[in-house]
Structure formats: C-alpha cells, structure tokens
Design a protein around this motif. Structure first.
Motif, PDB file in Angstrom:
ATOM      1  N   THR A  72       0.824  -1.214   0.000  1.00 45.40           N
ATOM      2  CA  THR A  72       0.000   0.000   0.000  1.00 45.40           C
ATOM      3  C   THR A  72       0.856   1.262   0.000  1.00 45.40           C
ATOM      4  O   THR A  72       0.360   2.322  -0.384  1.00 45.40           O
ATOM      5  CB  THR A  72      -0.963   0.037   1.201  1.00 45.40           C
ATOM      6  N   VAL A  73       2.120   1.177   0.409  1.00 49.30           N
ATOM      7  CA  VAL A  73       2.991   2.348   0.437  1.00 49.30           C
ATOM      8  C   VAL A  73       4.163   2.232  -0.524  1.00 49.30           C
ATOM      9  O   VAL A  73       5.027   3.103  -0.565  1.00 49.30           O
ATOM     10  CB  VAL A  73       3.518   2.624   1.866  1.00 49.30           C
ATOM     11  N   ALA A  74       4.199   1.185  -1.332  1.00 48.82           N
ATOM     12  CA  ALA A  74       5.315   0.970  -2.259  1.00 48.82           C
ATOM     13  C   ALA A  74       5.380   2.083  -3.295  1.00 48.82           C
ATOM     14  O   ALA A  74       4.357   2.577  -3.773  1.00 48.82           O
ATOM     15  CB  ALA A  74       5.168  -0.380  -2.956  1.00 48.82           C
ATOM     16  N   ASN A  75       6.600   2.470  -3.613  1.00 51.68           N
ATOM     17  CA  ASN A  75       6.856   3.480  -4.643  1.00 51.68           C
ATOM     18  C   ASN A  75       6.986   2.799  -5.997  1.00 51.68           C
ATOM     19  O   ASN A  75       7.164   1.575  -6.068  1.00 51.68           O
ATOM     20  CB  ASN A  75       8.148   4.232  -4.312  1.00 51.68           C
ATOM     21  N   PRO A  76       6.929   3.568  -7.082  1.00 52.91           N
ATOM     22  CA  PRO A  76       7.134   2.978  -8.406  1.00 52.91           C
ATOM     23  C   PRO A  76       8.456   2.208  -8.456  1.00 52.91           C
ATOM     24  O   PRO A  76       9.482   2.677  -7.954  1.00 52.91           O
ATOM     25  CB  PRO A  76       7.168   4.188  -9.339  1.00 52.91           C
ATOM     26  N   GLY A  77       8.405   1.011  -8.997  1.00 49.95           N
ATOM     27  CA  GLY A  77       9.592   0.170  -9.085  1.00 49.95           C
ATOM     28  C   GLY A  77       9.754  -0.792  -7.929  1.00 49.95           C
ATOM     29  O   GLY A  77      10.625  -1.654  -7.952  1.00 49.95           O
ATOM     30  N   GLU A  78       8.937  -0.648  -6.884  1.00 53.21           N
ATOM     31  CA  GLU A  78       9.007  -1.535  -5.727  1.00 53.21           C
ATOM     32  C   GLU A  78       7.895  -2.571  -5.810  1.00 53.21           C
ATOM     33  O   GLU A  78       6.763  -2.254  -6.175  1.00 53.21           O
ATOM     34  CB  GLU A  78       8.887  -0.746  -4.425  1.00 53.21           C
ATOM     35  N   CYS A  79       8.228  -3.805  -5.467  1.00 56.68           N
ATOM     36  CA  CYS A  79       7.241  -4.882  -5.528  1.00 56.68           C
ATOM     37  C   CYS A  79       7.661  -5.996  -4.585  1.00 56.68           C
ATOM     38  O   CYS A  79       8.649  -5.882  -3.873  1.00 56.68           O
ATOM     39  CB  CYS A  79       7.114  -5.409  -6.951  1.00 56.68           C
ATOM     40  N   ILE A  80       6.892  -7.065  -4.573  1.00 54.25           N
ATOM     41  CA  ILE A  80       7.251  -8.254  -3.815  1.00 54.25           C
ATOM     42  C   ILE A  80       7.340  -9.441  -4.755  1.00 54.25           C
ATOM     43  O   ILE A  80       6.690  -9.468  -5.801  1.00 54.25           O
ATOM     44  CB  ILE A  80       6.258  -8.557  -2.678  1.00 54.25           C
ATOM     45  N   MET A  81       8.152 -10.407  -4.370  1.00 49.18           N
ATOM     46  CA  MET A  81       8.230 -11.665  -5.106  1.00 49.18           C
ATOM     47  C   MET A  81       8.047 -12.786  -4.106  1.00 49.18           C
ATOM     48  O   MET A  81       8.682 -12.804  -3.054  1.00 49.18           O
ATOM     49  CB  MET A  81       9.578 -11.834  -5.799  1.00 49.18           C
TER      50      MET A  81
END
Length: 42
Positions: A10-19
C-alpha cells in the motif's frame, strides 16, 4: 498474504514490488539505467 506484505504494497513506490517464491516473500526495487530510460515508457 500477510498483513506486513499488504502494508508494504500500500505504500510501495514505483519500481518496488514483492516476489513470492518457494514460500519466501522478498521486497524488490527495480532501478532503470539511463540507457533503459530511453527505451522504457510508462
């Protein structure tokens, strides 16, 4: 999905994700090189 994972997304910036792989969840940040910026459009 765990509450911590949901909170991160919910607070991730562009380019941030999870795997999620083999039961392990990792945060990842993609950084585009100057060369790639010429080729990538968002």
């Amino acid at each position: 999905m765990s509450d911590g994972t949901k909170d991160f997304l919910t607070v991730a910036n562009p380019g941030e994700c999870i795997m999620s792989l083999n039961g392990s969840v990792t945060a990842i940040k993609f950084e585009v090189t100057p060369y790639e910026k010429k080729l990538v459009f968002t």
